[in-house]
Scaffold this motif. Structure first.
Motif, PDB file in Angstrom:
ATOM      1  N   ASP A 415       0.807  -1.245  -0.090  1.00  0.00           N
ATOM      2  CA  ASP A 415       0.074  -0.018  -0.047  1.00  0.00           C
ATOM      3  C   ASP A 415       0.849   1.086  -0.212  1.00  0.00           C
ATOM      4  N   ARG A 419      -0.043   4.016  -2.798  1.00  0.00           N
ATOM      5  CA  ARG A 419      -0.322   5.197  -2.418  1.00  0.00           C
ATOM      6  C   ARG A 419       0.825   6.326  -2.605  1.00  0.00           C
ATOM      7  N   ALA A 543      -8.018   4.730  -3.838  1.00  0.00           N
ATOM      8  CA  ALA A 543      -7.725   5.530  -2.750  1.00  0.00           C
ATOM      9  C   ALA A 543      -9.037   6.030  -2.093  1.00  0.00           C
ATOM     10  N   ARG A 596      -2.732   7.634   5.082  1.00  0.00           N
ATOM     11  CA  ARG A 596      -3.451   8.772   4.686  1.00  0.00           C
ATOM     12  C   ARG A 596      -2.915  10.228   5.210  1.00  0.00           C
TER      13      ARG A 596
END
Length: 600
Positions: A415, A419, A543, A596
């Motif tokens: 991830d 991302r 996302a 995030r």
């Protein structure tokens, strides 16, 4: 050369067209026909058909067609008389002797073939019998070359004299001007002299068996180590491969070639039983060489020297091979080794084990780049960004697999890579500075961006994504009834959606829905993020789905936390499953939130 029709018919009757063409092209049976990749134009899907029972071939891609004579003319770029003689020799049909007048007009190529053949015989005989070739014979013994191998490959020795081959050519009445065009001799101040002197001679053959070139290996450490034939009327460097004339017969059995850099690497492997070995005779592949290999097999095992130059040559060759439709694998040898030294010291079984453990070309290229990143000690964020850029250079269906591999080598999470080009803002999920480039159109009075509008706007930009993401994007995320109604209609017609026009057709006469979609698609009025391509759209949708996953996990975590509190307050024992799930949820939520916010 005039030949009566009965001789032509006799040649055709003795020539099996499937067998003949099968020596050039890997053919597979399909009904009564044989099919394969056309040898006259580049293609990845077979369109070349051979009809052995009818005696003709046809390509439905380039429209090449004809009989055995036509095939040889096209494939070998020869005249009809030359094709006639080639097939006559092959079929064992004797043609009438050429008249002196016909001999004078014989093609330049045939004269060069004759000069090369005489030179190969001269060099080979010299190696076997001449006292002056003693050092060459000792060199062959040192390299582990057996007598049958020397005979099979017709290895030879060029005497360390200026007129050794010149004298042989003269005695055979070979025109020295022709020999010069073949690259065998050169003109000096005092006449012609031998080009090759004091070297181990290795002849190269065409796929039809003619000697077309030579490689001369120095025996005394002088430079250049190899002296090779340059371009001649019968040979162009970078088009053929050494030993292809024999390896092409073995390659279809395993659907694979083993490709090495040099003559002696190839000969050593062939001697060890690897009959599908060939040599590129250069530092990297050319499209012509790759196309030649693809005619006979799909898989190519690259076994270049285990040094920096070999690794660089391998990397360059990969791009050419994959462009030709080959599945490339890299044979990794110990540092400092080459195929010749390895197979002689470790044996054939050890080399076969290296082939069995060969890595796919994708892994080889990723490893090179990842090693460079690790050496530079890049920060995790930058390493993830670079790795993800590499992943995006691969076919999309391979992304997930190699993202996991790259992340593992870098000590990151998959991830992190996914991302790395995109960091969400809790409010609008706008990409960070290093993410995909886009243009944001914001009207002065536009309402704040939302997940619902982002999702719907992207689906409207690329309607085919509706079907692709149908199972991953629940209709429940749309709390605005206008958007929910549009999305449900799109789901009903998902398989037919390809363009914005298809979307309007799916909405039918629902004027409010159509006006809403037009508003979302209008760049001047919409406040939604616009992405330049499908990759960026998918990144954004992925996302969003991860953010939704985080939300669901938080809800489940809160519910489980409250249940655990009630259980403990009641004095009952805490179920192990509840506690284990709660701990997993804490870890997953923290990881997603940290990524995030850019803290993990």
């Amino acid at each position: 050369m005039r030949v009566d029709e009965s001789s032509k018919r006799e040649i055709l009757s003795r020539t099996d067209l499937g067998t003949l063409i099968g020596t050039y092209v890997a053919l597979r049976k399909r009904g009564n026909d044989l099919v394969g990749l056309c040898p006259f134009h580049g293609e990845k899907t077979p369109s070349f058909h051979v009809h052995p029972d009818k005696g003709f071939f046809k390509c439905f891609g380039c429209d090449a067609k004809g009989d055995a004579f036509t095939f040889i003319q096209l494939r070998e770029n020869v005249t009809f008389p030359e094709a006639l003689r080639i097939l006559a020799r092959r079929a064992g049909v004797e043609l009438e002797e050429e008249t002196p007048a016909a001999a004078r007009v014989r093609s330049e190529k045939e004269l060069i073939y004759a000069a090369n053949e005489l030179a190969a015989t001269f060099f080979h005989t010299t190696l076997l019998r001449s006292p002056e070739a003693e050092k060459a014979r000792a060199y062959c013994a040192e390299r582990g070359l057996s007598a049958p191998t020397i005979e099979s490959f017709r290895l030879g020795y060029a005497p360390d004299r200026w007129d050794g081959l010149v004298g042989e050519l003269k005695s055979a009445n070979i025109d020295l001007d022709v020999a010069a065009k073949a690259g065998l001799v050169r003109m000096g101040q005092h006449g012609f002299y031998d080009f090759y002197r004091g070297r181990l001679m290795i002849p190269t053959y065409s796929t039809t068996g003619e000697v077309v070139a030579f490689g001369g290996r120095a025996l005394d450490g002088s430079e250049p180590k190899y002296l090779n034939t340059q371009t001649t009327p019968v040979y162009t460097k970078g088009r053929g491969l050494y030993a292809l004339e024999r390896a092409r017969r073995a390659a279809p059995e395993t659907d694979a070639f083993i490709v090495v850099e040099g003559y002696l690497d190839c000969i050593a492997l062939q001697q060890a039983g690897f009959a599908n070995a060939v040599a590129s005779l250069g530092t990297s592949f050319t499209p012509d060489q790759a196309a030649e290999l693809r005619k006979y097999a799909e898989r190519v095992f690259i076994a270049f020297d285990a040094d920096a130059a070999g690794a660089n040559a391998t990397a360059k060759s990969i791009d050419v091979l994959t462009a030709a439709g080959c599945a490339a694998f890299i044979v990794l040898l110990p540092e400092g080794e080459d195929p010749d030294t390895f197979v002689r010291t470790q044996g054939a079984a050890a080399f076969q084990a290296r082939i069995d453990g060969a890595v796919p070309w994708v892994q080889f290229k990723l490893d090179r780049d990842i090693d460079a990143m690790l050496a530079k000690r890049l920060p995790p964020a930058r390493a993830a960004q670079h790795a993800e850029a590499l992943i995006h250079g691969l076919p999309r269906e391979e992304w997930d697999r190699w993202r996991v591999y790259a992340a593992s080598r870098l000590g990151l999470s998959p991830d992190d890579l996914r991302r790395s080009r995109f960091v969400q803002n809790p409010a609008n999920f706008s990409p960070r500075e290093n993410g995909p480039r886009f243009v944001r159109h914001v009207a002065p009075s536009a309402e704040p961006p939302s997940i619902e509008r982002d999702v719907l706007a992207i689906l409207l930009d690329e309607p085919a994504l509706v079907e692709e993401y149908a199972e991953r994007i629940p209709a429940a995320i749309f709390h605005d009834e206008r958007y929910a109604r549009i999305y449900r209609r799109l789901l009903e017609s998902a398989r037919t959606l390809a363009t914005p026009t298809d979307v309007h057709a799916a909405l039918g006469d629902d004027r409010e829905a159509i006006e809403t979609t037009v508003s979302l698609q209008n760049a001047e009025r919409s406040s939604n993020v616009r992405f330049p391509d499908g990759i960026a759209r998918r990144e954004h949708l992925d996302a969003i789905l991860e953010r939704l996953e985080e939300t669901d996990l938080r809800v489940r975590k809160r519910e489980l936390s409250e249940r655990i509190d009630r259980t403990l307050e009641a004095g009952r024992p805490l179920p192990e499953d509840d506690w284990a799930e709660y701990q997993q949820l804490v870890t997953r939520v923290d990881r997603l939130a940290g990524k995030r916010l850019g803290t993990k």
